[in-house]
Design an enzyme around this catalytic site. Structure first.
Site, mmCIF file in Angstrom:
data_model
loop_
_atom_site.group_PDB
_atom_site.id
_atom_site.type_symbol
_atom_site.label_atom_id
_atom_site.label_comp_id
_atom_site.label_asym_id
_atom_site.label_seq_id
_atom_site.Cartn_x
_atom_site.Cartn_y
_atom_site.Cartn_z
ATOM 1 N N LYS A 120 49.245 51.441 39.873
ATOM 2 C CA LYS A 120 48.081 50.286 39.590
ATOM 3 C C LYS A 120 48.897 49.119 39.726
ATOM 4 C CE LYS A 120 48.213 51.277 34.566
ATOM 5 N NZ LYS A 120 47.827 50.950 33.306
ATOM 6 N N GLY A 127 39.929 47.715 36.757
ATOM 7 C CA GLY A 127 40.187 49.011 37.307
ATOM 8 C C GLY A 127 40.409 48.918 38.857
ATOM 9 N N HIS A 170 40.701 55.545 25.431
ATOM 10 C CA HIS A 170 41.111 54.227 25.549
ATOM 11 C C HIS A 170 40.685 53.431 24.229
ATOM 12 C CE1 HIS A 170 41.385 50.254 27.400
ATOM 13 N NE2 HIS A 170 40.765 49.957 26.039
ATOM 14 N N HIS A 197 37.563 53.399 35.845
ATOM 15 C CA HIS A 197 38.549 52.802 34.983
ATOM 16 C C HIS A 197 37.765 51.498 34.393
ATOM 17 C CE1 HIS A 197 41.292 55.471 36.625
ATOM 18 N NE2 HIS A 197 41.072 55.005 37.518
ATOM 19 N N ARG A 254 41.881 37.286 26.444
ATOM 20 C CA ARG A 254 40.584 36.570 26.330
ATOM 21 C C ARG A 254 39.740 37.289 25.200
ATOM 22 N NH1 ARG A 254 38.113 40.697 29.326
ATOM 23 N NH2 ARG A 254 39.383 41.654 30.564
HETATM 24 P P1 ADP Z 1 36.391 43.846 29.301
HETATM 25 O O1 ADP Z 1 38.010 44.332 29.710
HETATM 26 O O2 ADP Z 1 36.401 42.746 28.357
HETATM 27 O O3 ADP Z 1 35.661 44.959 28.755
HETATM 28 P P2 ADP Z 1 35.796 44.289 32.132
HETATM 29 O O4 ADP Z 1 36.905 45.352 32.344
HETATM 30 O O5 ADP Z 1 34.347 44.770 32.247
HETATM 31 O O6 ADP Z 1 35.809 43.488 30.782
HETATM 32 O O7 ADP Z 1 36.179 43.054 32.942
HETATM 33 C C1 ADP Z 1 37.164 43.035 34.068
HETATM 34 C C2 ADP Z 1 37.221 41.601 34.361
HETATM 35 O O8 ADP Z 1 36.085 41.090 34.999
HETATM 36 C C3 ADP Z 1 37.721 40.576 33.746
HETATM 37 O O9 ADP Z 1 38.548 39.894 34.341
HETATM 38 C C4 ADP Z 1 36.615 39.667 33.008
HETATM 39 O O10 ADP Z 1 36.887 38.480 32.734
HETATM 40 C C5 ADP Z 1 35.546 39.719 34.147
HETATM 41 N N1 ADP Z 1 34.157 39.964 33.872
HETATM 42 C C6 ADP Z 1 33.599 40.986 33.141
HETATM 43 N N2 ADP Z 1 32.140 40.562 32.802
HETATM 44 C C7 ADP Z 1 32.189 39.549 33.354
HETATM 45 C C8 ADP Z 1 30.913 38.817 33.690
HETATM 46 N N3 ADP Z 1 29.773 39.347 33.095
HETATM 47 N N4 ADP Z 1 30.997 37.742 34.337
HETATM 48 C C9 ADP Z 1 31.980 37.386 34.803
HETATM 49 N N5 ADP Z 1 33.249 37.974 34.843
HETATM 50 C C10 ADP Z 1 33.198 39.104 34.047
HETATM 51 P P1 ADP Z 2 42.552 47.098 33.851
HETATM 52 O O1 ADP Z 2 43.552 45.862 33.997
HETATM 53 O O2 ADP Z 2 42.119 47.180 34.993
HETATM 54 O O3 ADP Z 2 41.915 47.043 32.688
HETATM 55 P P2 ADP Z 2 44.358 49.155 32.490
HETATM 56 O O4 ADP Z 2 45.977 49.403 32.720
HETATM 57 O O5 ADP Z 2 44.000 48.433 31.198
HETATM 58 O O6 ADP Z 2 43.851 48.191 33.851
HETATM 59 O O7 ADP Z 2 43.479 50.503 32.445
HETATM 60 C C1 ADP Z 2 42.078 50.622 32.670
HETATM 61 C C2 ADP Z 2 41.915 52.241 32.519
HETATM 62 O O8 ADP Z 2 42.503 52.931 33.386
HETATM 63 C C3 ADP Z 2 42.273 52.480 31.243
HETATM 64 O O9 ADP Z 2 41.286 52.292 30.199
HETATM 65 C C4 ADP Z 2 42.394 53.990 31.434
HETATM 66 O O10 ADP Z 2 41.143 54.723 31.429
HETATM 67 C C5 ADP Z 2 42.928 54.125 32.812
HETATM 68 N N1 ADP Z 2 44.464 54.096 32.855
HETATM 69 C C6 ADP Z 2 45.475 53.315 32.729
HETATM 70 N N2 ADP Z 2 46.546 53.479 32.832
HETATM 71 C C7 ADP Z 2 46.510 54.749 32.641
HETATM 72 C C8 ADP Z 2 47.708 56.158 32.803
HETATM 73 N N3 ADP Z 2 48.822 55.639 32.614
HETATM 74 N N4 ADP Z 2 47.000 57.335 32.448
HETATM 75 C C9 ADP Z 2 45.777 57.378 32.433
HETATM 76 N N5 ADP Z 2 44.728 56.527 32.483
HETATM 77 C C10 ADP Z 2 45.215 55.255 32.569
HETATM 78 MG MG MG Z 3 42.594 47.004 30.684
#
Ligand code: ADP
Ligand code: ADP
Ligand code: MG
Length: 604
Positions: A120, A127, A170, A197, A254
């Site tokens: 990642k 994701g 998660h 993800h 945030r």
């Molecule tokens: P969260 O982790 O809050 O559930 P997401 O994983 O869907 O949100 O969002 C990933 C990224 O996209 C974040 O940086 C978030 O700030 C941005 N994002 C999510 N939804 C929106 C939206 N409706 N408009 C603009 N940016 C968004």
């Molecule tokens: P993002 O910044 O895109 O939100 P995260 O690290 O929070 O990235 O991971 C997003 C999703 O990816 C998690 O909710 C999980 O489903 C999957 N994930 C992340 N790291 C792992 C891991 N080490 N093993 C399995 N799934 C993972």
């Molecule tokens: Mg995350």
């Protein structure tokens, strides 16, 4: 709160609902990412604090710095905390220093790496750039392609290799810190239902936690917050392995998309709390969680077609009742390609999980969106799945989208057209020997549909080889845009909207988009020629055709990507590709020519 809000809007959003929601609205040019323009808008309107929302600059430390320099309060954590948490490696160090388990990470040179692993982007989010690698032979290539993607997406190609925790859940904790040194958590959210993800459904409490695990994970989240001097709202994300062990993954600095579920069970308004804390107030004492809340993200995308985002005009939007709906949708809104495909968040609350779940399914059944394809039906399918019902969904659980039989929806559409048309269909009156018929495309299938008027309100509708007897109930005409049909002894009302040659049909069970086709396609003239242009600013992800290739109407030409979505550009004529004008990876402007197609004579 007695605050007079100013909102900002981009060039394309001067009519957007949010622009009207403030007491004043300030233009900031083409992009929501321009820090100087936003700070300047705040200055011009004498704003004294900025709430960054949950997208765009919400996690941008330079933006928080710029607010402070301009003498304005940034409603969020301190810039140095945002900066530190902006890299996943920063969060991991803090978590480890606070004695919280983190997912085991590897050095690419390591000999004793346990597969599968997850590659990642350290600077990543949403994701993006993630790759699951099942064995060592695939690692080098995965690292290469992930590095390319993340450099493009985040301007920073540094990668992290973590052990991939299979079948994990998660589970994240909402934390809040104030400037008096208090730091609390507002319980957890389970966001295990994900696609690529990315979260799809979120709930609280998590069906996977008992009181003891909740206490231990909550303490870990608070310890991480304290270790970095966290203030304001944040989320500490964990993976919960089937073994019951939990591991820290990252901190989001945030308010999150899924924060409403926490609001419903705690009775707190989290955005209000953010403002209170920015004004120097204290976090609430003894927060409690009562009942159960579930959120579903309604997206403009087509699950049956590999979740391709869909665009269009909203012809009808009828939100459900008795649940919370967070949205800016209304009739006539254009769903364009500029932002991500989230249309609305639908959030139910009940005293227990089963009640909240039933309420949400019912709400989704009664939600009507006509004009774009949505994942509504798919959300219902997930919520009704045994895995979800039993609280067993994990991050790699996702059912294959079920495709409903469309015949009755098609019958509803043609009978609606028949009954509401002022001029009868061609062939209808002037050819008594032939039933009226039209050609339609539903998803990728073309069908000829004909119908016969048998008696008063009774029709026989033939879809391809299948025949259906349908009685139109007279309450039809009571409400425009609706038709009530009886088929096989079941009476059901369908909502219908039309735009050019598309017909949108809604029933509680499913939505169907029907494309009307010309009855007798005109042969293309030799001079006919088409250019496929980019509908949005974006980047060319894949090119699916080569010069000289024959294409048919509807064939995919190029896949573009913007924000978090992919968009497939298709040809609207039959012909041959004359030239491909872009390369993979190229950034394109709206309206830019991508592919030229020359029509061929005698194409079917
Ligand atoms: P969260 O982790 O809050 O559930 P997401 O994983 O869907 O949100 O969002 C990933 C990224 O996209 C974040 O940086 C978030 O700030 C941005 N994002 C999510 N939804 C929106 C939206 N409706 N408009 C603009 N940016 C968004
Ligand atoms: P993002 O910044 O895109 O939100 P995260 O690290 O929070 O990235 O991971 C997003 C999703 O990816 C998690 O909710 C999980 O489903 C999957 N994930 C992340 N790291 C792992 C891991 N080490 N093993 C399995 N799934 C993972
Ligand atoms: Mg995350």
């Amino acid at each position: 709160m007695g605050i007079s809000p100013v909102v900002v809007f981009s060039d394309t959003d001067s009519d957007a609902p949010h622009t009207r929601a403030g007491d004043q609205a300030a233009a900031i040019g083409p992009s929501y990412l321009n820090i100087d323009r936003i700070v300047d808008a705040a200055r011009r309107t004498s704003a004294d604090a900025i709430h960054p929302g949950y997208g765009f600059l919400a996690e941008n430390a330079d933006f928080a710095d710029a607010c402070e320099r301009a003498g304005m309060v940034f409603i969020g954590p301190p810039p140095n905390v945002i900066r530190m948490m902006g890299l996943k490696t920063g969060g991991r160090e803090i978590a480890a220093s606070a004695g919280v388990p983190v997912v085991p990470a590897y050095d690419p040179a390591s000999r004793d790496m346990l597969f599968p692993v997850l590659v990642k982007a350290s600077a990543g989010g949403g994701g993006r750039g993630m790759r699951i690698v099942w064995e060592s032979s695939e690692l080098a290539e995965a690292l290469d392609s992930a590095r390319r993607e993340t450099e493009r997406a985040f301007g920073d190609g540094s990668l992290l290799i973590e052990r991939y925790i299979e079948d994990a859940r998660h589970v994240e904790f909402q934390i809040f810190g104030d400037s008096h040194g208090n730091l609390i958590h507002l319980f957890e959210r389970d966001c295990s239902v994900q696609r690529r993800h990315q979260k799809v459904i979120e709930e609280t409490p998590s069906p996977a936690l008992d009181d003891d695990l909740r206490r231990r994970m909550g303490e870990a989240a608070v310890a991480i917050g304290r270790a970095m001097g966290y203030t304001n709202a944040g989320t500490v994300e964990f993976l919960l392995a089937p073994s019951g062990e939990f591991y820290f993954i990252e901190v989001n600095t945030r308010i999150q998309v899924e924060h409403p579920v926490t609001e419903l069970v705690t009775g707190l308004d989290l955005v209000r709390l953010q403002i209170d804390i920015a004004e120097g107030k204290q976090v609430p004492k003894n927060p409690r969680s009562i009942g159960h809340a579930i959120e579903a993200r309604l997206n403009a995308e087509d699950p049956a077609n590999n979740f391709l985002p869909s665009t269009g005009t909203i012809h009808r939007w009828r939100p459900p009742e008795n649940v919370r709906v967070d949205t800016a949708l209304r009739d006539g809104v254009e769903i364009g390609v500029h932002y991500d495909p989230l249309l609305a968040k639908i959030i139910s609350y009940g005293m227990d999980r089963d009640t909240a779940l039933r309420k949400l399914v019912y709400a989704l059944r009664s939600t009507c969106v006509l004009g774009v394809t949505t994942n509504r039906q798919y959300l219902i399918q997930i919520l009704e799945s045994r895995e979800f019902q039993e609280g067993r969904a994990h991050t790699s659980f996702l059912p294959a989208p079920r495709v409903e039989d469309d015949d009755v929806a098609i019958a509803a559409a043609v009978l609606y057209l028949d009954r509401t048309r002022k001029t009868p269909f061609p062939n209808y009156r002037n050819n008594p020997y032939r039933d009226p018929w039209i050609k339609l495309r539903v998803r990728n299938e073309e069908t000829t549909v004909s119908w016969k008027h048998l008696a008063d309100n009774l029709y026989e509708v033939r879809c391809g080889a299948r025949t259906h007897a349908c009685r139109v109930h007279t309450r039809v005409n009571a409400s425009p845009g609706q038709i009530t049909l009886e088929t096989n002894g079941i009476i059901q009302t369908y909502e219908i909207a039309q735009s050019a040659d598309q017909i949108f049909v809604h029933s509680p069970r499913a939505d169907t988009t029907i494309q009307r086709l010309p009855r007798h396609p005109r042969p293309a003239s030799a001079s006919q020629h088409e250019t496929a242009n980019s509908p949005m600013p974006g980047q060319v992800l894949r090119i699916l055709v080569h010069e000289g290739q024959k294409v048919k109407t509807g064939d995919s030409l190029v896949v573009l990507e913007a924000m978090k979505m992919e968009q497939t550009i298709r040809t609207t004529i039959n012909g041959r590709v004359q030239s491909v004008l872009v390369k993979t990876g190229q950034v394109v402007a709206p309206g830019q020519m991508l592919v030229e197609i020359g029509a061929e004579e005698n194409e079917p």
